[in-house]
Design a protein around this motif. Sequence first.
Motif, PDB file in Angstrom:
ATOM      1  N   SER A  92       0.588  -0.753   0.331  1.00 14.21           N
ATOM      2  CA  SER A  92       0.202   0.023   0.149  1.00 14.21           C
ATOM      3  C   SER A  92       0.799   1.728  -0.321  1.00 14.21           C
ATOM      4  O   SER A  92       0.181   2.804  -0.264  1.00 14.21           O
ATOM      5  N   SER A  93       2.056   1.118   0.251  1.00 17.17           N
ATOM      6  CA  SER A  93       2.782   2.736   0.267  1.00 17.17           C
ATOM      7  C   SER A  93       4.519   2.006  -0.232  1.00 17.17           C
ATOM      8  O   SER A  93       4.885   1.079  -0.759  1.00 17.17           O
ATOM      9  N   ALA A  94       4.814   3.490  -0.388  1.00 18.53           N
ATOM     10  CA  ALA A  94       6.023   3.524  -1.084  1.00 18.53           C
ATOM     11  C   ALA A  94       6.804   4.424  -0.175  1.00 18.53           C
ATOM     12  O   ALA A  94       6.082   5.273   0.824  1.00 18.53           O
ATOM     13  N   SER A  97       4.878   6.948   2.245  1.00 21.04           N
ATOM     14  CA  SER A  97       3.200   7.800   1.582  1.00 21.04           C
ATOM     15  C   SER A  97       2.230   7.014   2.451  1.00 21.04           C
ATOM     16  O   SER A  97       1.938   5.732   2.641  1.00 21.04           O
ATOM     17  N   GLN A  98       1.086   8.049   2.615  1.00 15.52           N
ATOM     18  CA  GLN A  98      -0.313   7.839   3.201  1.00 15.52           C
ATOM     19  C   GLN A  98      -0.547   7.996   2.431  1.00 15.52           C
ATOM     20  O   GLN A  98      -1.145   9.644   2.365  1.00 15.52           O
ATOM     21  N   ASN A  99      -1.989   6.761   1.815  1.00 15.18           N
ATOM     22  CA  ASN A  99      -3.142   7.546   0.901  1.00 15.18           C
ATOM     23  C   ASN A  99      -2.669   8.874  -0.295  1.00 15.18           C
ATOM     24  O   ASN A  99      -3.116   9.629  -0.423  1.00 15.18           O
ATOM     25  N   ALA A 100      -1.825   7.755  -0.474  1.00 13.28           N
ATOM     26  CA  ALA A 100      -0.650   8.466  -1.927  1.00 13.28           C
ATOM     27  C   ALA A 100      -0.447   9.731  -2.356  1.00 13.28           C
ATOM     28  O   ALA A 100       0.282  10.461  -3.115  1.00 13.28           O
ATOM     29  N   ARG A 120      18.950  -0.505   7.145  1.00 11.29           N
ATOM     30  CA  ARG A 120      18.284  -1.656   7.256  1.00 11.29           C
ATOM     31  C   ARG A 120      16.896  -1.038   7.945  1.00 11.29           C
ATOM     32  O   ARG A 120      16.589  -0.042   8.474  1.00 11.29           O
ATOM     33  N   VAL A 121      15.710  -1.114   6.759  1.00 11.59           N
ATOM     34  CA  VAL A 121      14.411  -1.361   6.881  1.00 11.59           C
ATOM     35  C   VAL A 121      13.751  -2.391   6.974  1.00 11.59           C
ATOM     36  O   VAL A 121      13.786  -3.283   6.433  1.00 11.59           O
ATOM     37  N   HIS A 122      13.183  -2.432   7.850  1.00 12.00           N
ATOM     38  CA  HIS A 122      12.954  -3.876   8.824  1.00 12.00           C
ATOM     39  C   HIS A 122      11.437  -4.098   9.025  1.00 12.00           C
ATOM     40  O   HIS A 122      11.302  -2.967   9.780  1.00 12.00           O
ATOM     41  N   ARG A 123      10.568  -4.602   8.897  1.00  8.63           N
ATOM     42  CA  ARG A 123       9.122  -4.921   8.714  1.00  8.63           C
ATOM     43  C   ARG A 123       8.738  -5.236  10.157  1.00  8.63           C
ATOM     44  O   ARG A 123       9.120  -6.560  11.269  1.00  8.63           O
ATOM     45  N   GLY A 124       7.685  -4.982  10.962  1.00 12.83           N
ATOM     46  CA  GLY A 124       7.501  -5.088  12.262  1.00 12.83           C
ATOM     47  C   GLY A 124       7.657  -4.792  13.292  1.00 12.83           C
ATOM     48  O   GLY A 124       8.770  -3.951  13.655  1.00 12.83           O
ATOM     49  N   ASP A 125       7.643  -4.986  14.955  1.00 14.42           N
ATOM     50  CA  ASP A 125       7.599  -3.816  16.012  1.00 14.42           C
ATOM     51  C   ASP A 125       8.811  -4.264  16.475  1.00 14.42           C
ATOM     52  O   ASP A 125       9.478  -4.035  17.175  1.00 14.42           O
ATOM     53  N   HIS A 127      15.248   4.491  14.208  1.00 17.66           N
ATOM     54  CA  HIS A 127      13.846   5.239  13.688  1.00 17.66           C
ATOM     55  C   HIS A 127      12.831   4.993  12.999  1.00 17.66           C
ATOM     56  O   HIS A 127      12.904   3.211  12.404  1.00 17.66           O
ATOM     57  N   TRP A 128      11.706   4.554  13.855  1.00 17.45           N
ATOM     58  CA  TRP A 128      10.253   4.195  13.154  1.00 17.45           C
ATOM     59  C   TRP A 128       9.798   5.273  12.756  1.00 17.45           C
ATOM     60  O   TRP A 128       9.480   6.171  12.622  1.00 17.45           O
ATOM     61  N   ILE A 129       8.757   4.483  11.538  1.00 14.07           N
ATOM     62  CA  ILE A 129       8.377   5.099  10.735  1.00 14.07           C
ATOM     63  C   ILE A 129       6.985   4.093  10.395  1.00 14.07           C
ATOM     64  O   ILE A 129       7.124   2.426  10.859  1.00 14.07           O
ATOM     65  N   SER A 130       6.168   3.941   9.545  1.00 15.59           N
ATOM     66  CA  SER A 130       4.966   3.511   9.610  1.00 15.59           C
ATOM     67  C   SER A 130       3.681   3.863   8.275  1.00 15.59           C
ATOM     68  O   SER A 130       3.910   5.096   7.904  1.00 15.59           O
ATOM     69  N   SER A 131       3.620   2.589   7.814  1.00 11.66           N
ATOM     70  CA  SER A 131       2.687   2.593   6.620  1.00 11.66           C
ATOM     71  C   SER A 131       1.607   2.683   7.209  1.00 11.66           C
ATOM     72  O   SER A 131       1.074   2.605   8.360  1.00 11.66           O
ATOM     73  N   VAL A 132       0.312   2.453   6.410  1.00 12.00           N
ATOM     74  CA  VAL A 132      -1.360   2.267   6.375  1.00 12.00           C
ATOM     75  C   VAL A 132      -0.816   0.705   6.942  1.00 12.00           C
ATOM     76  O   VAL A 132      -1.780   0.260   7.443  1.00 12.00           O
ATOM     77  N   ALA A 133      -0.266  -0.303   5.998  1.00 14.41           N
ATOM     78  CA  ALA A 133      -0.339  -1.223   6.375  1.00 14.41           C
ATOM     79  C   ALA A 133       0.595  -1.647   7.954  1.00 14.41           C
ATOM     80  O   ALA A 133       0.129  -3.125   8.497  1.00 14.41           O
ATOM     81  N   ALA A 134       1.777  -1.482   7.913  1.00 11.75           N
ATOM     82  CA  ALA A 134       2.638  -1.509   9.365  1.00 11.75           C
ATOM     83  C   ALA A 134       3.618  -1.190   9.816  1.00 11.75           C
ATOM     84  O   ALA A 134       3.447   0.277   9.149  1.00 11.75           O
ATOM     85  N   ARG A 135       4.268  -1.258  10.647  1.00 15.66           N
ATOM     86  CA  ARG A 135       5.213  -0.567  11.163  1.00 15.66           C
ATOM     87  C   ARG A 135       6.505  -1.264  10.827  1.00 15.66           C
ATOM     88  O   ARG A 135       6.897  -2.203  10.205  1.00 15.66           O
TER      89      ARG A 135
END
Length: 802
Positions: A174-176, A192-195, A241-246, A272-280
């Motif tokens: 869902s995100s870039a 990107s959040q909601n485009a 490294r950009v890693h998915r999950g908490d 550094h924590w970032i989040s998309s619509v789907a995950a952190r």
Amino acid sequence: MDISSQYSSIGGNRNPAAADWDEGGLQLLAFGADNCIALWDPEDNSHRGVREILKGHTKAVNAVKFFTTDSPDVSILLSGAADNSIRVWRGRKHEQPMFECIKTFAEHTGPITRIATLPGTNLFATGASDGTVKFWKLIHDSDFSTIDVELSQTITLSPKYFPLNLALASLDESSAILAVAGTRSTIQIFVSQNAQFELSATLTGHEGWIRALAFTRETSHSGSDLLLASASQDKYIRLWRVHRGDELPAASSALNDPALGGLGKSLSNKAHWISSVAARYSVTFEALLLGHEDWIYQASWRHRDNKLQLLTTSEDNSLAIWESDSASGVWVGVTRLGEISAQKGSTSATGSAGGFWIGLWSPGGNSVVSLGRTGSWRKWTYSATEDMWAQQVAITGHVREAKGVCWSRDGSYLITTGSDQTTRLYSQWKRQGSPASWHEFSRPQIHGYDLNCINAVNDSQFISGADEKLLRVFDEPKGVAEMLHKLCGIQASTSADLPDAANIPVLGLSNKAIQAVGDDERVEQNNEEEREAVDPASVIRKSTLEFNHPPFEDHLARHLLWPETEKLYGHGYEISAVAVSRDGSLVATACRASSIDHAVIRLYDTKEWLEVKPPLKAHSLTVTSLQFSPDDEYLLSVGRDRQWVIWERSTESSMYVLKFANPKGHTRMILSAAWTPLEQPTFMTAGRDKAVKLWQIADGDVHLKATVTAGAAVTAVACNGTLANGNIIFAFGTENGDIGIGGVSVEALDKVDVTMVKTELSPAKTVNQIVWRPGRTEEQQQIAVVSDDTSLRIFDIGTSAS
């Protein structure tokens, strides 16, 4: 007349964003060259060189990027320039011209600095020195026959800086994610959040401007971690490294690497924590890559042989390939290509290439190319059998205005010269089983001043004039003569006592002759103290001068100079024109001038190289062009004072005296002149009044026979040395790059027929000089053209009997 392009040579722009190699589509490499874009196929075994030069931008091209099309027959190229505009080009296979400009848009208010695409989507981003990043959608149908562009978002960077680079990647379904960096030492991460992209993190650690950013997946699996490489003027590459999950990823062993020593303090592992619509997601520092000794300009990833590899280029004249050690996970440099620092000299002539600005992987990953300060490309290809990278023949070209060009007397090679302070020799490489291809074979003069004009004295000697008020004469060394004989089939007419090669002493401007020594011979000290080291540039090994292919840039920049034999003094200002008599016994020269005392023409004999006095006085402003008549009976001079002058050789001596002068030959300054091959003395002049005029000497006077009007100021005119089917054939070039080929019947000099060269083949800026190749057949002629757009172009001209 049938006019086609035979060869184009143009140097690349010094900008890390100004080149891209298309991984799909037509698999061509595009690079910015002054205000044009050149297209080249590095994998082409027939070495055709630059395929096409695209014109349209009005200032230097800073960024080019291919858009993925998923079609082998279509390429879409995006280009951005210092004229604040972005252009979309579409290329199709088997069409001539291959590429055409589909759309131009200029939403930015500053020069474009970088373009990034997001593979698999229609999204692309542009950065500019107005401190903004803009996102665009490319709207197109399935075969790209209609293309439009729509602006979807503008980000104003805060605090304001120039975005020197952008990297886009898909974060999840869902995100870039976008990384932006430039004239600061931090990296900004947008998600990107909601485009719409929003600032999500700022990465710190670098201590200089950041020149390169690149995303990749760690493995070919789409769910694997993203890695971001950032390279900086602080000489270091950092991996993130950009890693998915908490959960945080396993701590990188790089932080405890003892090799990093005192750097440990600046290596923070703050997440550094970032989040998309789907995950952190967490962004953590992964590794520090050490090894470059100077600014790093580019970094690009490639999955090769199931390994992830990173290619970097640096100001230290090297190109490095890094990969992670499978046992320890530590990133190590596995390959280093380029030049060894020890070979650097004090000037570009003795070796310092001034760094590599661009490094690109080939679509297959088994070749890399890089572009350096001299505008020349280098190419290396990996050989699996020998497990090594071997250098291959690539392309070269001027990086500033190309000012002068001349053919050797027999037409076997040509020499160009220009404002990039180099003189370059081009000829055809003749191989069995392959068509002949044009290459640069020697760089006879690498100078400290801009070069303005050049002419051949004989087949192995030329004279050049520069902004330094004097002229220099160069002789072909034995090493170059032997190489041209072996690779181009050019018969060496030189005598046996010539030096093998030449070099420029440190802090010098004059090329000194040097002898080659055998590979196993010791270099003798000339009774000097042992402590005195031998200047390595003054010694050349014989094997260095043995080539079975056109020389690489390393050799051109260092070993293929010509020794200088004479300097001609006398002028008070920058040299503007030089001509050699048809029998090679006299040289006529002129310099920039604003008074009658300086606007003189000086003659030198070529035996003793002494000035033949007194100088010829008639002009009151700069003499722009000089040419001897075919029988050396007359010397023609034209100048900025709007007059042309004919000097006649006196019968008692070889002196020239004023015969005819026309102070109002044109209504504006005259910029070029040429003699026709007619027995009845006939000549042409070209001026800023957009006219080419044909004059004939008859009955003790000069008569105007014809006037050809052009669309812009005419800056160059040249006549073929032989008649074709009873016609005088001539060529002229204008201030805006147009080239016209004209024919005049000897019977009717007032009837001139002109064919214009197609716009897509002609230069993008002022034509500076045109010369016809001697010794061609009547039906198949060639001209060489040099222009302010830095290009040299050779055209085939077929003249059919009419």
